[in-house]
Design an enzyme around this catalytic site. Structure first.
Site, PDB file in Angstrom:
ATOM      1  CG  ASP A  93     124.648  99.354  -0.421  1.00 25.55           C
ATOM      2  OD1 ASP A  93     126.145  99.561  -0.013  1.00 25.55           O
ATOM      3  OD2 ASP A  93     124.120  99.914  -0.894  1.00 25.55           O
ATOM      4  CD  GLU A 188     127.482 100.058  -5.374  1.00 24.06           C
ATOM      5  OE1 GLU A 188     128.141 100.646  -6.706  1.00 24.06           O
ATOM      6  OE2 GLU A 188     126.845 100.080  -5.540  1.00 24.06           O
ATOM      7  CD  GLU A 189     123.721  98.212  -5.430  1.00 22.34           C
ATOM      8  OE1 GLU A 189     123.324  98.833  -5.942  1.00 22.34           O
ATOM      9  OE2 GLU A 189     124.370  97.339  -5.141  1.00 22.34           O
ATOM     10  CG  ASP A 211     130.265  96.772  -6.471  1.00 23.55           C
ATOM     11  OD1 ASP A 211     130.084  95.685  -6.436  1.00 23.55           O
ATOM     12  OD2 ASP A 211     130.170  97.370  -7.175  1.00 23.55           O
TER      13      ASP A 211
END
Length: 422
Positions: A93, A188-189, A211
């Site tokens: 995402d 994740e965001e 990441d």
């Protein structure tokens, strides 16, 4: 500024940049208001596309987990001995910034000094005076946005780099490796992606999220984090007779925000300093809603900040005959150093890999969090490795193709050292 793939120098891994370009052109913003897992249907579509790519590469045990939205796969060992199983993880995402119609631009052999016009009119530019990180990239090929969207390097760089690692190993069967597990996850965001990660099913001895940001980042200490929502119920009457009756929810919200320390916001802090961050404020006289996040590197510091908020709400409610402020607060993740301090061998392996490649590890604490924060507390030590992106989450995002290639180098070197040292 050029915009075709053929016009710039290819990296060491022939499929790395083509995959990245394909990935960023797929819109995969997560949705904080959603109750589904993954939070957005475009994420699901993209994850199934990655599932197919893993199958096309010939990985084993490829599957999409309906319970948590992760796509996982196994590259089986080609060794005649047992070595630890390494996992590599990335999220699909992107942040809540326009991600429709991503149109990557290429700047070849950047000189480290020039202003880069993102859009033809020059309304949005990358200026080394404003973004001094550009000065590090003399001689690099940069991928930028066209000024209207984010790029999506966070974390589609990581996705592409893991895929390139797998593709390279499969194309070079003479390279020895142990079992390698890979996983691509959602959300994740918005801080929920790793909540349902299945450590037992993933079945690795340790892992890395790919990441991070610039070259050399190696992160194993994060913020501890909480968030809260505040609802304010006002009372709206005609202004002509409002004295002693009206309760202006907007004004209460302003008073609430004004009570926070002015020097404890993201824009006034750095290093190991924590903060309170107002994300949104929407309201009328009748009612208002405020969303915040709270960050601190120390658990005791986070708890003190949470208590400050709770006490402030109680103090303001005490002014009225009935409560006007309703608080909902929850923890998001903990500082992963609390786990990683007992598993520093995982960090040291990545350090040795970077040093062997002439990359200086940058081990500053993360002023944020990664999926690895939660996954480490679930029992799988998971520090974070650089993926290359700069200025992430907005129109000024860019990434170096050379740094992306170096990220793949590091992943391969970690595997090599895992084989030779065990």
């Amino acid at each position: 500024m050029i915009n075709n793939l053929e016009a710039f120098t290819m990296t060491n891994y022939e499929d790395l940049i083509p995959r990245f370009l394909k990935y960023v052109k797929t819109e995969t913003r997560s949705d904080e208001e959603s109750n589904t897992v993954p939070s957005a249907p475009n994420e699901v579509t993209f994850l199934h596309e990655l599932e197919q790519e893993l199958n096309d590469l010939g990985l084993a045990e490829v599957k999409y987990n309906e319970a948590n939205g992760y796509v996982t796969g196994l590259l089986p060992s080609n060794l005649d001995k047992n070595v630890p199983t390494i996992g590599f993880l990335a999220h699909v995402d992107t942040a809540d910034f326009n991600a429709n119609g991503v149109n990557p631009q290429f700047v070849e052999n950047y000189d480290g000094q020039s202003i880069i016009k993102l859009d033809p009119a020059g309304d949005f530019v990358l200026d080394p005076a404003e973004f001094p990180s550009l000065k590090k990239y003399a001689g690099h090929t940069l991928i930028t946005t066209d000024g209207s969207t984010l790029l999506g390097s966070d974390d589609k760089s990581g996705v592409a780099e893991i895929m390139a690692m797998l593709s390279y190993l499969l194309a070079h069967p003479e390279i020895k490796h142990g079992d390698l597990k890979v996983g691509f996850g959602p959300d994740e965001e918005i801080g929920t992606g790793a909540d349902r990660f299945d450590v037992a099913d993933f079945d690795a001895d340790f892992a890395y999220t790919v990441d991070g940001g610039p070259l050399g980042q190696l992160e194993y200490e994060t913020f501890s984090a909480a968030a809260f929502k505040l609802h304010i119920q006002g009372k709206n009457v005609h202004p002509s007779g409002a004295k002693g009756i009206m309760v202006n929810a907007i004004q209460l919200g302003v008073d609430f925000q004004s009570a926070f320390p002015a020097n404890e916001t993201p824009e006034t802090t750095e290093g190991r300093e924590g903060y309170y961050h107002l994300l949104s404020f929407n309201g009328t006289v009748e009612e208002a809603d405020l969303d915040y996040i709270i960050r601190d590197f120390e658990t005791t510091g986070l708890e003190a900040r949470k208590q400050f908020v709770t006490d402030l709400v109680a103090k303001m409610n005490a002014q009225f005959d009935e409560p006007r402020l309703t608080l909902k607060m929850w923890d998001q993740y903990q500082n992963m150093i609390d786990v990683m301090k007992d598993h520093m061998s995982v960090v040291q392996l990545a350090e040795r890999a970077m040093n062997a490649l002439g990359i200086t590890p940058d081990e500053e604490p993360v002023r944020g969090g990664t999926d690895g924060s939660k996954i480490s507390f679930m029992g799988l030590p998971t520090p974070n490795i650089f993926a290359g992106g700069e200025n992430m989450h907005g129109r000024y995002e860019y990434v170096s193709t050379q740094v992306m290639s170096q990220a793949v180098d590091v992943l391969l070197k970690i595997n090599e050292l895992n084989v030779t040292e065990n």
